[in-house]
Every structure is written in C-alpha cells, then in structure tokens.
Design a protein around this motif. Structure first.
Motif, mmCIF file in Angstrom:
data_model
loop_
_atom_site.group_PDB
_atom_site.id
_atom_site.type_symbol
_atom_site.label_atom_id
_atom_site.label_comp_id
_atom_site.label_asym_id
_atom_site.label_seq_id
_atom_site.Cartn_x
_atom_site.Cartn_y
_atom_site.Cartn_z
ATOM 1 N N UNK A 27 0.875 -1.161 0.000
ATOM 2 C CA UNK A 27 0.000 0.000 0.000
ATOM 3 C C UNK A 27 0.916 1.216 0.000
ATOM 4 N N UNK A 28 0.642 2.165 -0.899
ATOM 5 C CA UNK A 28 1.547 3.290 -1.140
ATOM 6 C C UNK A 28 0.853 4.600 -0.784
ATOM 7 N N UNK A 54 4.423 -2.848 3.231
ATOM 8 C CA UNK A 54 3.938 -4.200 2.963
ATOM 9 C C UNK A 54 2.586 -4.386 3.636
ATOM 10 N N UNK A 55 1.613 -4.837 2.877
ATOM 11 C CA UNK A 55 0.259 -4.984 3.416
ATOM 12 C C UNK A 55 0.212 -5.969 4.570
ATOM 13 N N UNK A 82 -6.114 4.556 19.988
ATOM 14 C CA UNK A 82 -5.702 5.951 19.966
ATOM 15 C C UNK A 82 -5.184 6.336 18.588
ATOM 16 N N UNK A 83 -4.353 5.488 18.005
ATOM 17 C CA UNK A 83 -3.833 5.756 16.669
ATOM 18 C C UNK A 83 -4.948 5.719 15.630
ATOM 19 N N UNK A 84 -5.860 4.769 15.776
ATOM 20 C CA UNK A 84 -6.974 4.657 14.831
ATOM 21 C C UNK A 84 -7.850 5.908 14.877
ATOM 22 N N UNK A 85 -8.163 6.372 16.071
ATOM 23 C CA UNK A 85 -9.003 7.565 16.197
ATOM 24 C C UNK A 85 -8.332 8.798 15.599
ATOM 25 N N UNK A 86 -7.007 8.884 15.728
ATOM 26 C CA UNK A 86 -6.293 10.072 15.260
ATOM 27 C C UNK A 86 -6.360 10.236 13.750
ATOM 28 N N UNK A 87 -6.679 9.176 12.999
ATOM 29 C CA UNK A 87 -6.805 9.299 11.545
ATOM 30 C C UNK A 87 -8.086 10.002 11.126
ATOM 31 N N UNK A 88 -9.065 10.076 12.024
ATOM 32 C CA UNK A 88 -10.373 10.659 11.731
ATOM 33 C C UNK A 88 -11.045 9.994 10.537
ATOM 34 N N UNK A 89 -10.648 8.744 10.245
ATOM 35 C CA UNK A 89 -11.235 7.988 9.136
ATOM 36 C C UNK A 89 -11.221 8.807 7.853
ATOM 37 N N UNK A 90 -10.078 9.496 7.617
ATOM 38 C CA UNK A 90 -9.984 10.361 6.444
ATOM 39 C C UNK A 90 -10.151 9.615 5.137
ATOM 40 N N UNK A 91 -9.424 8.511 4.971
ATOM 41 C CA UNK A 91 -9.577 7.638 3.817
ATOM 42 C C UNK A 91 -9.559 6.208 4.321
ATOM 43 N N UNK A 92 -10.449 5.387 3.803
ATOM 44 C CA UNK A 92 -10.529 3.991 4.224
ATOM 45 C C UNK A 92 -10.524 3.121 2.970
ATOM 46 N N UNK A 93 -9.695 2.097 2.980
ATOM 47 C CA UNK A 93 -9.508 1.235 1.828
ATOM 48 C C UNK A 93 -9.597 -0.213 2.248
ATOM 49 N N UNK A 94 -10.223 -1.030 1.420
ATOM 50 C CA UNK A 94 -10.229 -2.473 1.627
ATOM 51 C C UNK A 94 -9.275 -3.089 0.613
ATOM 52 N N UNK A 95 -8.296 -3.853 1.083
ATOM 53 C CA UNK A 95 -7.300 -4.430 0.178
ATOM 54 C C UNK A 95 -6.765 -5.720 0.758
ATOM 55 N N UNK A 96 -6.764 -6.761 -0.041
ATOM 56 C CA UNK A 96 -6.180 -8.027 0.387
ATOM 57 C C UNK A 96 -6.763 -8.572 1.664
ATOM 58 N N UNK A 97 -8.050 -8.365 1.889
ATOM 59 C CA UNK A 97 -8.687 -8.841 3.110
ATOM 60 C C UNK A 97 -8.420 -7.973 4.313
ATOM 61 N N UNK A 98 -7.755 -6.840 4.097
ATOM 62 C CA UNK A 98 -7.431 -5.926 5.186
ATOM 63 C C UNK A 98 -8.214 -4.633 5.045
ATOM 64 N N UNK A 99 -8.281 -3.892 6.143
ATOM 65 C CA UNK A 99 -8.787 -2.526 6.138
ATOM 66 C C UNK A 99 -7.599 -1.604 6.407
ATOM 67 N N UNK A 100 -7.427 -0.601 5.554
ATOM 68 C CA UNK A 100 -6.355 0.378 5.725
ATOM 69 C C UNK A 100 -7.008 1.739 5.940
ATOM 70 N N UNK A 101 -6.627 2.418 7.020
ATOM 71 C CA UNK A 101 -7.210 3.707 7.383
ATOM 72 C C UNK A 101 -6.097 4.759 7.377
ATOM 73 N N UNK A 102 -6.383 5.905 6.765
ATOM 74 C CA UNK A 102 -5.371 6.936 6.578
ATOM 75 C C UNK A 102 -5.976 8.300 6.853
ATOM 76 N N UNK A 103 -5.253 9.220 7.459
ATOM 77 C CA UNK A 103 -5.775 10.577 7.600
ATOM 78 C C UNK A 103 -5.759 11.309 6.258
ATOM 79 N N UNK A 104 -6.653 12.279 6.080
ATOM 80 C CA UNK A 104 -6.632 13.119 4.884
ATOM 81 C C UNK A 104 -5.539 14.164 4.983
ATOM 82 N N UNK A 105 -5.273 14.606 6.199
ATOM 83 C CA UNK A 105 -4.241 15.591 6.474
ATOM 84 C C UNK A 105 -3.503 15.168 7.737
#
Length: 508
Positions: A138-139, A150-151, A465-488
C-alpha cells in the motif's frame, strides 16, 4: 444499533430541502467566486497552496462533534490505550510497534499494524495522497515523500524522496502501477505553483520522467490549480479553464479537451479509472440559477467524445462516485451541499435515477467539503445495482433502479460508518470508526439492515488511539485488510499522527 427504513427520521434532523448555509459553505461560495474571477483575469504568475483545505475543515468538524457528543455509558475496555484527547490539548500519538500490538491483542481482536513516519514536516497541516495498492503493498504520498508499506505487516518496502512537495495526485494509478504526481514549483508555501509532473513506478519506487506539462511559452502563464486523473495509459490534467491529456508512460501530449457550446462550456475537472470523464462549467458568467455542468465521457486514447450529459440549470456536478456505472453527486449552485443529490446515468449518459439521501440525514460525501477534484467521494460506494451511503452515525443502501432506501443501520455514539467494498451481491463491508475511548470495527451490512449485520473484525484496543487520530480520512479495503489513513497530518511535533493504520482478521 437500530435503523428503520424507510420512514425513520432521527430526532432533531432538519427536514429535506434547503436549510441555512454554514459559515464554511458561505466562505466556499465566496472563494469559488473569487477563484473564478482570478482564473479569468490572471495574466501573470499564479500560485498554488498545498496547505490546509476542505479535508482539514472535516477534521476540525469531526473533533468538535466528538467533543460535543455525550460520553458513552459503556465502560472502556480494560487495558486499552489512553484515549486521544481533543486537538485543543495536543500531545503526540504514540504508535505501538507490531510486536507491542501482537502482545497486547486479546482474544477476538483483529491483528493490526501502524505506520508512523518520523519525517520532520513543516508546522502546518499537510495533505496526504493515496493510498494506492500495488501487488502486496500500500503506497502513500506525503509532502516530499512516497512510501510503500507491505500490506501483510506494515514494513517499509521502499521510500522515494521528491524534490518539492506533492500538491495533487490522481485517485487511480495506471494498470501497470505507474502514477504521475503534480509537484509544487518550490518547497516554499508562498508563491508555489503546481506546474511540475513526476512519474513514479509504484511497483519499484523508481522515479521516471519529469516535465512541466502545463507551461505554455506563448503566454508563460503557470498553473494555478490542477486536477488530475488516470485512465489506462492516459493522464488527464485540468487547469484553470482547460484540460489536456498526456501519456503516462512518457509524458507526451495526446490531445487537448475542447471548449464547447460554443466557448461557453469550460473543462475544469477530470475523473479516471476504467473510464475517463471530464466535467465542464457552462454559462460561467451567467446567473448561478442558470449556470450548469456538462459531463463528457472521452476515449482516453484519442479524446473522442463517447457521450455528453448536462445537469439542470442551477446545479453542478460535484463529486464522481463511480465511473462504471457513472454515478455522481450534484449540488445546487447557491445552496451547495444543503441541497445535494446522487445521480445515476445510463450507458449513453442518459439520466437513469436521481436519489435524495437528505431525508435520512446523509451528508454529502461524509462532509468532505466542496470545490476540490471530482474524485473521491468518501463513504459512498456503488456495486451490484446499489449505492451504499455512509456518514456520521449511519449507513444505508439505495436501489439505483428505483431510488428507494432498502436497508440501513445507525450507530449511537457518533461514529462514522464508511462503506468500503462488497462481500457479496447483497453484503457491504462497512468500516466503523474509533472514538476517543473505543476502537473501531469492521462489519458486513446485508439485506435486512439493523440487527442483521455480521462483525468481521473487532479492532484491537491497543491501536484505538492511533486509529481515532486518523479521523477515518480515507478507508480502503485491500487483500482482506482494512487500511485507514488521515486526509491531512499536522507538522506540529506535539500532534504527531500515524500515517497508516491497518487491520486484518487474526490468525486462528
């Protein structure tokens, strides 16, 4: 959770129809007017700011909403990481290592990894682009770096340093994993333009060609604001009141997107993926009540128009949810997101269905803001003849054929519900965001709605705590995983945030 379609209406919800515009929407209206005048009048050097934007407004709004929400009566899980405080009392979020997360994981909790980049950033909000998945990685692009993780375990695979900050990136990479990033002309925030383009191979992390694609020697007018999209080997770039296409593989020019009707429909934004779409603003100088949008589907190799679609007068295309089938959001030119719809088109661009999600309290693209690119529309996905809409404390499924709400579900503690993909023709994978005191979870929302959901993963308390800090900015499903990323992310050292948080079902 409870939700009763189709007559359910949450307490205090405003009735459908236009309401008072928020301070942000009024400000964005003024900004849009000012930008239009600037684009028409500018003849010298331009600028491009890559600092705070609509996503930052969403982060602040989410923080305010979380702070104002009543405290949950359920006790927090024992041993959970300390809840992240409001940004009003900042402190860094410590990202546990993979080993620490594994040691702290309890029975029934998902496996997790967290990517925490120690790179020093300017002391302001920095946009984050991506994520893109290529092979088993995941890039993500952040400021002057592109990094692949690495996923399976979050280990860094490669990192590429760029000469200047990223100011725009396509939603999709080319099928072979190559992408073209728009870079700022300098590292300075003031006076920076978005006029450099850098191809990057996301499979290897190698930099390819770099060019100033938009610089016109005849007029020497630099790019002011740029929107990009990739479809196949074609990079479409919209800048000002024009658009053009280039080859991803070598940067050579393919075609210019013409202005139509005649000279009154100006291309302004692009969307990519399996189709190439170009939106245009028509009757630009006229009254907002008569201004409209045109959407064209182009052959990405030749630029030939496959079909055209126009909105009713007084409305515009705001975000593209899907390019196949084509589904987009439309907003009123004056009332903006207080008056939004979901519009589905047929195979030739004909109107198929218009859906009004406001009576059920759904907010436009989970309040992501307006005036940015055509993609993405977070929290809304299309598949199997349905459009699944998420948002603050609710998610539901509408039938694209009838426009009717079929089923839905509500969360009672202010969590954001984000549909991210499909498990079957009638089952949608939904990400439920974390709160300051509780981790998130991933579940399947299927036919029947509330009471019928199936939990796929309970996210670990140690990562809350880390999960909450992303504010669910971007959420992706990939390879059976959930990837959560902040928008900013913020460059403040005392507010340092993780870059990515990922969850997968724990091994048996």
């Amino acid at each position: 959770m409870s939700y009763t379609p189709p007559s359910w209406s949450p307490p205090g919800q405003r009735p459908p129809g236009p309401g008072p515009r928020s301070r942000r929407d009024r400000g964005l209206t003024a900004l849009a007017v000012g930008l239009t005048l600037l684009v028409v009048a500018v003849t010298g050097a331009g600028w491009y700011g890559y600092g705070p934007g609509a996503g930052d407004e969403r982060t602040r709004a989410a923080d305010a909403k979380e702070s104002a929400a009543p405290e949950s009566t359920a006790p927090p899980s024992t041993g959970a990481a300390s809840p992240r405080p409001s940004l009003r009392t900042p402190r860094p979020v410590r990202a546990p290592s993979a080993q620490e997360l594994a040691a702290a994981r309890r029975p029934g909790e998902a496996a997790a990894w967290i990517a925490a980049d120690p790179t020093d950033l300017p002391r302001r909000n920095i946009r984050v682009d991506g994520p893109w998945t290529v092979g088993g990685t995941v890039v993500q692009a952040l400021y002057r770096e592109v990094t692949a993780y690495r996923l399976s375990d979050g280990a860094e695979v490669w990192n590429l340093t760029l000469p200047t900050p990223v100011c725009e990136a396509p939603e999709h990479a080319a099928p072979d994993g190559r992408i073209v990033l728009a870079l700022a002309s300098s590292g300075s925030r003031r006076g920076a333009r978005c006029d450099r383009f850098q191809m990057v191979d996301l499979r290897t992390g190698k930099a390819g060609w770099t060019k100033e694609l938009l610089r016109d020697p005849a007029r020497d007018t630099p790019a002011i604001i740029v929107h990009t999209a990739i479809s196949g080997d074609t990079l479409a770039v919209a800048e000002g009141l024009g658009a053009a296409a280039f080859r991803v593989s070598d940067g050579s020019r393919l075609f210019t997107v013409p202005t139509e009707n005649p000279g009154r429909c100006h291309p302004d934004r692009v969307a990519g993926g399996s189709r190439l779409l170009v939106s245009a603003t028509c009757a630009l100088g006229d009254d907002p009540r008569t201004r409209y949008s045109q959407l064209r589907a182009l052959d990405p190799r030749t630029g030939a128009v496959r079909w055209r679609h126009r909105t009713p007068a007084g409305r515009r295309v705001e975000r593209v949810i899907s390019v196949d089938p084509v589904v987009y959001t439309s907003i009123d030119n004056e009332r903006l997101t207080d008056d939004w719809r979901i519009v589905a088109l047929g195979p030739r661009g004909e109107l198929r269905r218009t859906i009004d999600p406001r009576p059920k309290g759904f907010e436009h693209c989970v309040n992501v803001g307006i005036g940015a690119g055509l993609q993405p529309c977070p929290g809304v996905v299309v598949g199997h003849g349905l459009v699944h809409v998420g948002g603050t404390d609710r998610a539901g499924a509408y039938d694209l054929a009838t426009g009717k709400l079929l089923w839905g579900v509500r969360a009672h503690d202010g969590r954001t519900l984000t549909p991210v993909g499909f498990r079957s023709s009638r089952g949608t994978v939904v990400y439920e965001s974390a709160t300051p005191s509780r981790p998130g979870r991933t579940f399947v929302l299927g036919e029947g709605g509330a009471g019928k959901e199936e939990t796929l993963m309970n996210h670990p308390a140690a990562a809350a705590e880390a999960e909450y800090s992303t504010m669910a900015g971007r959420v992706l499903q990939a390879g059976g995983r959930i990837v959560v990323m902040p928008s900013f992310v913020t460059g403040e050292d005392d507010r340092r945030q993780p870059r990515l948080v990922s969850f997968a079902p724990a091994p048996e």
